[in-house]
Design an enzyme around this catalytic site. Structure first.
Site, mmCIF file in Angstrom:
data_model
loop_
_atom_site.group_PDB
_atom_site.id
_atom_site.type_symbol
_atom_site.label_atom_id
_atom_site.label_comp_id
_atom_site.label_asym_id
_atom_site.label_seq_id
_atom_site.Cartn_x
_atom_site.Cartn_y
_atom_site.Cartn_z
ATOM 1 N N ASP B 9 0.827 -1.059 -0.100
ATOM 2 C CA ASP B 9 -0.100 -0.001 -0.041
ATOM 3 C C ASP B 9 0.864 1.180 -0.011
ATOM 4 O OD1 ASP B 9 -2.136 1.536 -0.019
ATOM 5 O OD2 ASP B 9 -2.751 1.218 2.099
ATOM 6 N N GLU B 104 -2.312 0.361 -4.500
ATOM 7 C CA GLU B 104 -2.230 -0.944 -3.527
ATOM 8 C C GLU B 104 -2.463 -2.183 -4.543
ATOM 9 O OE1 GLU B 104 -5.158 -1.761 -0.511
ATOM 10 O OE2 GLU B 104 -6.476 -0.043 -1.245
#
Lengths: 383, 404
Positions: B9, B104
């Site tokens: 992420d 992500e």
């Protein structure tokens, strides 16, 4: 009302008429069958307000009368009874006792006056056609009526008599089944063109299984109703309104390419290959025609499938995709040993071009050709 | 065999890219989003987060919390360029990469890494390479499945690397609130809370049968599996677009039916064009409507036939707006239109009878696509969408999707 009927005759009659009864009837009375007895015997009728059916069964009438009884229960009871004589007797308050050997039922019915009236017709204006021919023509088009795409939800087939020929046409917007046959018909009221609902056609096919080779079917219309007299039963139906699509415009003219394939081989191959076809918009099967062979294939994330059929072909290579179900539907009813697949119809004014086969419909016909002109036109799936 | 799954992420992605482009922003609270009464925060830097600023927060609130913040309106083109390069770096580590948004992705390292420890080493290398090549930081979770990996990546942000083996589940997962479980939205959480179930652990303290009285039986089984730290969802490399949508928040609530209809038309045009660009067709259209008091409706319907044309989308959206939503006289703050049930345009079944208006729409789309391609997006538009002096144009407050 009182009558005695053989259990087998009763079951057969109930099987014939209960198809008309809607599973979820709009009016409670429509879930019932109308039973009437007079000196001619027992008559059983059903209605869903649009389609009605009425036929007579062999029975010994003891006392004329009438009542309506729940179709589902009656059918269930009849099937469960031993193979013997069944006695029906109307008691008071529309109750009916059904007795067979040592079994006795008492079920509640409803009076006849609540049952919808059957439409009346002038039988002298009826058109006569050979029964088995008519049934086959219906079978060969009815499968193409579907309601998946609401833009073309016709839910019926065009039935037309013109210059002595009977023509039936059905389409769902993606494919079209067309059959015409010169029967030398002379309808008493001139040319005839109606759209008959799918349900009526399906019921006619059911009745037609009782037809002998020489039996005839007669039909006619009055106002917005049409009737068919098939195998001792009268089926009536409300006609569908609206315009049938201009099917003449999409019928391919001359095709540059054709190939003849054994029906059963093609059907099996499509069935096998379609197992690995994506079914997002129907299972697409690719057909690749080249010298001496027709190759079928499909692919998804799961894998791919191939099958090759030997065919007598010596033209240019060509590829087209079809919805497998559309092909199987047709191959299931065509009834000929082989089918002729015609590709790449020449559009008006333009020269046919091999590369464009995938944009134009394919046309199937039975091979060898029979007395009918039977065509099945299928739009391709883009691959 | 135990799987080794990574969830990567990017930290405050849009903001971090902006700081990289303009180092003078370093250390300053930075907010990406549209300022003003109706604007929304798209994302913000960690310095701004310290003041309590969060994604999807109304800009007015953000301004109050952090009056000195630097505001930027965001550059999607740039962000997606950077995102593409980061994806390429991830694909060097393993071919099994499942991007879930612009910033992500999940990576399946099973095979390359024998256990989670080796997975963590690979994660460290990945982070280093992203830092070296893109001057950006990422937080990575390493776990035996997607659910735990995503949970782990969030535990030590920014620039974190967290290992979450099954043995750590009682300590790390069980004390968390039920909302942290995948699939638990505000409504389910509320129902669970009502039954006295507020932590992940509490879901394991009751048996599945009694949990099934609170949520559906399948949900009960799903939640208990997650609570045990179990999740067998595979990492899907070819994640197809599942839906395409466009939405706008307006400066003033829209009340004029004609203005609303033109807004729907504009969204239908945009979505249809996006479909055609990606050579897709859609089977379902949905709309999203939010009134000034934040009541939100989403409604969907199946189209008569798969399409990439604006007309049927608009038709469907109008039906939904007219028949399936009761605004109760309130104005529209946010209006969105989307499509789902996507498939390649080539998989369509051709039709025998093409209605004349459909053929006209198809030609129109073809021509406008061509003109826009050559002369730019503004070169051609519908007469109904032309801005006119005497026709009030709704002021758009935000059009960036919010990303956390």
């Amino acid at each position: 009302m009182e009558f005695v009927i053989k259990r087998s005759d009763l079951v057969k009659e109930l099987q014939t008429v209960t198809g008309v009864v809607e599973k979820r009837a709009t009016l409670p009375i429509l879930a019932n069958l109308l039973l009437e007895t007079d000196d001619k015997g027992l008559s059983v009728g059903a209605s869903d307000l649009e389609v009605t059916i009425r036929g007579t069964a062999e029975a010994t009438v003891v006392k004329p009368g009438h009542v309506t009884l729940p179709a589902g229960k009656l059918h269930e009871i009849a099937r469960s009874l031993p193979d013997a004589e069944v006695q029906f007797k109307l008691l008071d308050r529309h109750q009916v006792s059904i007795t067979c050997e040592r079994t006795r039922y008492r079920i509640s019915g409803q009076p006849r006056d609540e049952f919808p009236k059957f439409p009346e017709f002038d039988d002298s204006k009826a058109i006569q056609v050979p029964g088995p021919v008519f049934a086959q023509m219906i079978e060969r088009v009815t499968f193409a009526i579907t309601t998946e795409d609401p833009r073309y939800s016709l839910n019926g087939a065009l039935c037309k008599i013109e210059d002595g020929s009977l023509t039936l046409v059905a389409t769902d917007g993606h494919r079209l089944a067309y059959i015409t046959r010169d029967l030398g018909l002379k309808p008493p009221e001139g040319n005839f063109s109606v759209i008959v609902p799918k349900k009526a056609l399906t019921e006619i096919l059911k009745l037609a299984s009782e037809l002998g080779p020489e039996d005839t079917v007669s039909f006619g219309k009055a106002g917005k109703q049409v009737f068919f007299e098939v195998a001792g039963h009268r089926l009536t139906s409300t006609l569908l309104e609206g315009n049938f699509p201009r099917y003449e415009n999409v019928m391919p003219g001359e095709c540059t390419t054709h190939v003849i394939v054994p029906t059963e081989d093609l059907s099996q191959a499509v069935r096998r290959v379609s197992l690995l076809a994506s079914d997002r918009f129907g299972r697409a099967v690719k057909l690749e025609l080249s010298k001496g062979k027709l190759e079928l294939s499909s692919e998804t994330e799961v894998g791919e499938a191939h099958e090759s059929l030997h065919v007598d072909y010596d033209g240019e290579s060509m590829t087209i995709g079809f919805n497998a179900r559309y092909l199987l539907d047709y191959l299931g009813v065509v009834g000929s040993p082989s089918v002729r697949l015609e590709l790449n119809p020449s559009a008006d004014g333009t020269k046919p071009n091999a590369a464009q086969a995938g944009d134009r419909p394919g046309q199937f016909r039975p091979d060898p050709a029979d007395e009918s002109d039977y065509r099945y036109i299928v739009m391709p799936m883009h691959l | 065999m135990q799987r080794v799954i990574l969830h990567l992420d990017m930290d405050a992605f849009y903001a971090a890219v902006e700081v990289r482009e303009d180092p003078s922003l370093t250390g300053k609270p930075l907010i990406i989003g549209h300022r003003g009464r109706r604007g929304v925060v798209s994302t913000c830097s960690y310095e701004a987060r310290k003041f309590g600023v969060r994604s999807a927060m109304p800009s007015v609130t953000a301004e109050r919390l952090c009056p000195d913040a630097v505001w930027l309106s965001g550059r999607m083109g740039l962000y997606s360029e950077v995102s593409k390069r980061i994806r390429a770096i991830m694909r060097d580590a393993t071919p099994v990469v499942e991007p879930i948004s612009i910033d992500e992705a999940f990576l399946d390292m099973t095979g390359q890494s024998h256990d989670l420890r080796e997975g963590a080493a690979a994660a460290r290398q990945l982070k280093q390479r992203i830092k070296r090549e893109e001057q950006l930081t990422a937080s990575v979770g390493v776990a035996p499945n997607k659910f735990l990996a995503k949970l782990a990546s969030d535990m030590d942000k920014p620039d974190g690397l967290t290992l979450l083996p099954l043995t750590a589940v009682p300590v790390k997962l069980w004390p968390l609130p039920v909302e942290r479980l995948w699939g638990v939205g505000p409504k389910t959480a509320e129902r669970l809370r009502g039954a006295g179930l507020s932590t992940v652990k509490s879901l394991l303290d009751v048996d599945e049968r009694s949990l099934a009285q609170v949520v559906s039986p399948s949900m009960a089984a799903h939640l208990r599996a997650l609570a045990r730290g179990e999740d067998d969802r595979p990492v899907c490399t070819e994640r197809e677009a599942k839906s395409i949508s466009e939405e706008r928040t307006y400066g003033e609530d829209l009340t004029d039916p004609d203005v609303i209809d033109r807004a729907l038309l504009a969204r239908a045009e945009g979505v249809a064009r996006a479909l055609r660009k990606q050579k897709l067709i859609a089977t379902t259209v949905h709309i999203k409507v939010r009134t000034g008091d934040f009541t939100t409706w989403t409604r969907a319907l199946k189209l008569p036939a798969p399409t990439a044309l604006p007309e049927p989308l608009l038709e469907g959206a109008r039906t939904l707006f007219r028949e399936r939503i009761d605004l109760g006289g309130k104005g529209v703050r946010l209006l969105g239109l989307g499509v789902s049930g996507l498939a390649p345009e080539t998989s369509a079944q051709a039709t025998l009878f093409v209605p004349a208006e459909e053929e006209a729409a198809r030609r129109r789309a073809q021509v406008t696509d061509l003109i826009r391609e050559k002369l730019g997006d503004q070169a051609i538009t519908r007469a109904r969408l032309v801005k006119k002096k005497d026709r009030p144009e709704p002021e758009e407050a935000s059009s960036l999707p919010s990303v956390d």
